[in-house]
Design an enzyme around this catalytic site. Sequence first.
Site, PDB file in Angstrom:
ATOM      1  CG  HIS A 238     -32.249  -1.426 -13.902  1.00 36.88           C
ATOM      2  ND1 HIS A 238     -31.868  -1.813 -12.642  1.00 36.88           N
ATOM      3  CD2 HIS A 238     -32.077  -0.078 -13.941  1.00 36.88           C
ATOM      4  CE1 HIS A 238     -31.459  -0.762 -11.957  1.00 36.88           C
ATOM      5  NE2 HIS A 238     -31.582   0.302 -12.725  1.00 36.88           N
TER       6      HIS A 238
ATOM      7  CG  HIS B 125     -32.264   7.036  -7.095  1.00 32.62           C
ATOM      8  ND1 HIS B 125     -33.201   7.448  -8.026  1.00 32.62           N
ATOM      9  CD2 HIS B 125     -31.772   5.860  -7.569  1.00 32.62           C
ATOM     10  CE1 HIS B 125     -33.268   6.569  -9.001  1.00 32.62           C
ATOM     11  NE2 HIS B 125     -32.410   5.601  -8.752  1.00 32.62           N
TER      12      HIS B 125
ATOM     13  CE1 TYR C  49     -37.128   5.981 -14.089  1.00 35.56           C
ATOM     14  CE2 TYR C  49     -36.067   6.933 -12.165  1.00 35.56           C
ATOM     15  CZ  TYR C  49     -36.234   5.886 -13.045  1.00 35.56           C
ATOM     16  OH  TYR C  49     -35.499   4.740 -12.889  1.00 35.56           O
TER      17      TYR C  49
END
Length: 298
Positions: free
Chosen positions: A244, A270, A279
């Site tokens: 990941h 998403h 992020y």
Amino acid sequence: MNWQKSLIDYKLFLKLERGLSENSVINYGLDIAKLINWIEENSIKESPISIHKERLQEFIYANVKTLNAASQARLISGLKGYFDYLVFEDYRKDNPTDLIESPKVGRKLPDTLSEKEIDQIIESIDLSSPQGERNRAIIETLYGCGLRVSELLNLKLSDLFFDEGYILVTGKGDKQRFVPIAPITQKFITIYIEQVRTHEEPKPEFTNTLFLNRRGAQLTRAMIFTIVRNHTQKAGIKKKISPHTFRHSFATHLLQNGADLRAIQQMLGHESITTTEVYMHVDRTHLAEVMNTFHPRK
């Protein structure tokens, strides 16, 4: 309505109406199963319709001693979802968990690799074996397309649209999306297909599966973790890395280089932009650059 029947119906709702994956359905069900076990152990007569906030607080308090803040928050969230479902289906008029507060949990920022570290990992791969070519293609695809492990494992030969510059990815809840694929990633996948995979004999059920193990079957999640761990160690990188991590690095590097957050959301698959916004916190220098570049009063 009894507890066991309501749990079966709830899991069916999550699968069919919400489109959640089997793993997500199981995890949500575990929270309610824990409540049901507690009710049975304590000979409580209340049903899903009649149970009230104070009783649920008793249950939560009985569990908090053995759970950290994140696990407590997840348990309460699971209960809220279940009672939201009962309200949605008109079994109840209210959600008894609405006034139950969850503990504050700080958002953990994802670990990332630098571009240099990713190059080091790729360079550490021994290409003298067929597995080396496959492993390079796997890591390049994880990073180059920002895929989840399950998405990588389920990639099919028929999902590759290299002429158009895309791959078709099947994500959570079997939702599909097209993800752009860079020429360099296409190059390494093509090398693997033409020089390695074409000489293998896939089992009948895996003839269309892209990445195969030595026995011609689909790779497992555990094998992908092993591949990533071995090459990370070989590259001398001390960070705690998982498959990941390449997905996180993909998103972070795109953002740092000026990509639009909505575009990153679509590529990652998403459902909510809120998930992608994590992020924004990884590299605060990027935020300052955006302000200095685009604000009218810079």
